[in-house]
Design an enzyme around this catalytic site. Sequence first.
Site, PDB file in Angstrom:
ATOM      1  N   ASP A   5      -5.766   7.739  -4.876  1.00 38.43           N
ATOM      2  CA  ASP A   5      -5.231   6.570  -5.572  1.00 38.43           C
ATOM      3  C   ASP A   5      -6.092   5.372  -5.196  1.00 38.43           C
ATOM      4  O   ASP A   5      -6.469   5.198  -4.040  1.00 38.43           O
ATOM      5  CB  ASP A   5      -3.750   6.349  -5.263  1.00 38.43           C
ATOM      6  CG  ASP A   5      -3.432   6.333  -3.787  1.00 38.43           C
ATOM      7  OD1 ASP A   5      -3.316   5.226  -3.222  1.00 38.43           O
ATOM      8  OD2 ASP A   5      -3.280   7.419  -3.190  1.00 38.43           O
ATOM      9  N   GLU A  91       7.498  -0.291  -1.233  1.00 30.97           N
ATOM     10  CA  GLU A  91       7.231  -0.073   0.189  1.00 30.97           C
ATOM     11  C   GLU A  91       7.504  -1.280   1.065  1.00 30.97           C
ATOM     12  O   GLU A  91       7.272  -1.238   2.268  1.00 30.97           O
ATOM     13  CB  GLU A  91       5.789   0.391   0.384  1.00 30.97           C
ATOM     14  CG  GLU A  91       4.746  -0.507  -0.258  1.00 30.97           C
ATOM     15  CD  GLU A  91       3.343   0.051  -0.106  1.00 30.97           C
ATOM     16  OE1 GLU A  91       2.750  -0.202   0.964  1.00 30.97           O
ATOM     17  OE2 GLU A  91       2.842   0.714  -1.035  1.00 30.97           O
TER      18      GLU A  91
END
Length: 324
Positions: A5, A91
């Site tokens: 990613d 997150e």
Amino acid sequence: MKGIDIYSGQGSVDFNAVKESGVEVVYIKATEGLTYTDSTYKDFYDGAKNAGLKIGFYHYLRANDPTSEAEHFFNTISGLSLDCKCAIDVEVTLGQSIDQISSNVRKFADYLINKGLDVCVYTYTNFYKDNLNSTVKDLPLWIAEYGVSKPNIDASYVGFQYSDSGSVNGISGSADLDEFSEGILVGGTVVIDPGQGGDDNIKAIQQDLNILLKRGLEVDGIEGPETEAAIKDFQSIMGLTVDGIWGTNTSGAAQQIFSRPLDGVAYPHYEYATRYIQYRVGASVDGTFGSGTKAKVAAWQSNQGLMADGVVGSATWSKLLDEN
């Protein structure tokens, strides 16, 4: 499938070299918050596409109105071809409670699902355990945990980010390294392991089925014959393939229902929500909200002490899902 990613901080990327190294999946940061768009998302997309890599996009979720954030993400990636589920990167708490964070994830996901997109949630093991509740744990999971061969989590997952400091040919600096199952792909099925006891994903599914079908399943996290039978019953009502697997299509149908869309003859078409309404009020289940369904809804509303207008709004949804 090996994956990476990436975002603009990676600099230039030689995607042909990336593919030759064995990488199959590339997730690209598209957006963050309400207005930020990653400056390289389109160049990365074009490069990965030309190299024949499987592509997905992710959005970094902040503490804004989640529907507005989802709209920003959707508008940014519209018109691009996706091979992988859209990932919601959550997150950081940003001063929010568990319920607030989970509600934001749920609303973001529901917006995309109602637009016809597949979604998954990306987060870290501890964040998943400490800051997300059961309302989002039916969504496919891409989990991050470093220095371990397997994430320390009692849940099924479709992606595992095992390093944030990997080396990949074609990328000059360090890179995030991932391992993905077929479940990360658009239309991919998230297979539940029936031998895995106490799975939070299965518990969430059982809770959803109890709300939807009023089945009274034991919420034990184990997919036994009663849970499988309930999944099949729900799939039959939704007009889906009856295989007893809580895959993307089945989960998406449930998510559309839980989004509680305003439904009626004169309103936008929501097939799965309409099928559920028809099932509950005793109408013919065909997914089309016609005059016959309206009459059945009005009669049901009258029996429940509601305004009998034949339109399924918030009060009727509350009766359908929360009380009956």
